[in-house]
Design an enzyme around this catalytic site. Structure first.
Site, PDB file in Angstrom:
ATOM      1  N   THR A  65       0.667 -16.978  -1.954  1.00 41.42           N
ATOM      2  CA  THR A  65       2.130 -16.986  -1.951  1.00 41.42           C
ATOM      3  C   THR A  65       2.706 -17.380  -0.592  1.00 41.42           C
ATOM      4  OG1 THR A  65       2.184 -15.403  -3.757  1.00 41.42           O
ATOM      5  CG2 THR A  65       4.154 -15.540  -2.396  1.00 41.42           C
ATOM      6  N   VAL A  97       2.942 -11.326  -6.144  1.00 41.01           N
ATOM      7  CA  VAL A  97       2.474 -10.375  -5.144  1.00 41.01           C
ATOM      8  C   VAL A  97       2.562  -8.990  -5.769  1.00 41.01           C
ATOM      9  CG1 VAL A  97       2.716  -9.576  -2.762  1.00 41.01           C
ATOM     10  CG2 VAL A  97       3.497 -11.867  -3.381  1.00 41.01           C
ATOM     11  N   ASP A 101      -1.970  -0.665  -1.354  1.00 44.27           N
ATOM     12  CA  ASP A 101      -1.872   0.520  -0.505  1.00 44.27           C
ATOM     13  C   ASP A 101      -1.570   0.209   0.958  1.00 44.27           C
ATOM     14  OD1 ASP A 101      -2.472   2.143  -2.679  1.00 44.27           O
ATOM     15  OD2 ASP A 101      -4.637   1.992  -2.326  1.00 44.27           O
ATOM     16  N   THR A 102      -1.438  -1.083   1.283  1.00 48.98           N
ATOM     17  CA  THR A 102      -1.194  -1.456   2.677  1.00 48.98           C
ATOM     18  C   THR A 102       0.137  -2.205   2.780  1.00 48.98           C
ATOM     19  OG1 THR A 102      -2.225  -3.641   2.540  1.00 48.98           O
ATOM     20  CG2 THR A 102      -3.687  -1.751   2.978  1.00 48.98           C
ATOM     21  N   HIS A 104       0.623  -5.135   3.597  1.00 50.26           N
ATOM     22  CA  HIS A 104       0.432  -6.570   3.356  1.00 50.26           C
ATOM     23  C   HIS A 104       1.474  -7.100   2.353  1.00 50.26           C
ATOM     24  CE1 HIS A 104      -1.707 -10.370   3.082  1.00 50.26           C
ATOM     25  NE2 HIS A 104      -1.707 -10.269   1.762  1.00 50.26           N
ATOM     26  N   PHE A 129      13.099 -19.788  -6.243  1.00 50.22           N
ATOM     27  CA  PHE A 129      12.194 -18.674  -5.957  1.00 50.22           C
ATOM     28  C   PHE A 129      11.756 -18.031  -7.277  1.00 50.22           C
ATOM     29  CE2 PHE A 129      11.332 -14.258  -4.712  1.00 50.22           C
ATOM     30  CZ  PHE A 129      10.613 -14.414  -3.550  1.00 50.22           C
TER      31      PHE A 129
END
Length: 165
Positions: A65, A97, A101-102, A104, A129
């Site tokens: 992405t 996306v 857990d992060t 990112h 988009f």
């Protein structure tokens, strides 16, 4: 209850006589391909349904992405001064996306959102988009031809409308 969020009023779109002369590009991220490829197919099918010839639809694959913005800019000719494709009427960027857990997720979403907004602010070619940002895979599947429709369809309809303002 199933709600198809991809329903639209086709009377708001120009006729096939206009669309047969237009060119569109779809830039699709290969990450989460089960979802992104379904979105891309929804966009292609919608363009063709409304009269865009298949050979006037370019599909460009990128790894993920974050790379959508670069590819859209490259298609517009922002790096060389000349577009890599014939003059486009609009570009649809498609990615998915899924939150983990992060942080990112946040960085990827922020990067592509700002990148597409920056390209649109230039006013050269509308960049639509069509990036899903979901909490889990099921939410993405629901929006990639599942119970909530196909956001790729919505991307194509938006591209057509923006190209014909």
């Amino acid at each position: 209850m199933t709600t198809d969020l991809s329903q639209y009023d086709a009377t708001l779109l120009p006729g096939a006589d206009v669309l047969k002369r237009q060119r569109y590009a779809i830039v699709v991220a290969d990450w989460n391909s089960e979802i992104t490829f379904a979105l891309a197919q929804g966009a292609i099918d919608t363009f063709v349904k409304h009269g865009v010839p298949e050979d006037h639809i370019s599909v460009l694959h990128v790894p993920g992405t974050v790379e959508l913005t670069y590819a859209a800019a490259k298609l517009m000719g922002n790096f060389t001064g000349a577009p890599v494709a014939p003059r486009l009427d609009a570009i649809v960027v498609i990615g998915c996306v899924i939150q983990g857990d992060t942080p990112h997720f946040d960085y990827v979403c922020q990067s592509v959102t700002q990148g597409v907004a920056m390209l649109n602010a230039r006013g050269e070619v509308p960049v639509v988009f069509s990036v899903l940002t979901t909490l889990d895979k099921q939410q993405a599947l629901d929006r990639a031809g599942g119970r909530l429709g196909n956001k790729g369809v919505e991307g194509a309809v938006t591209a057509i409308r923006m190209a014909n303002l």
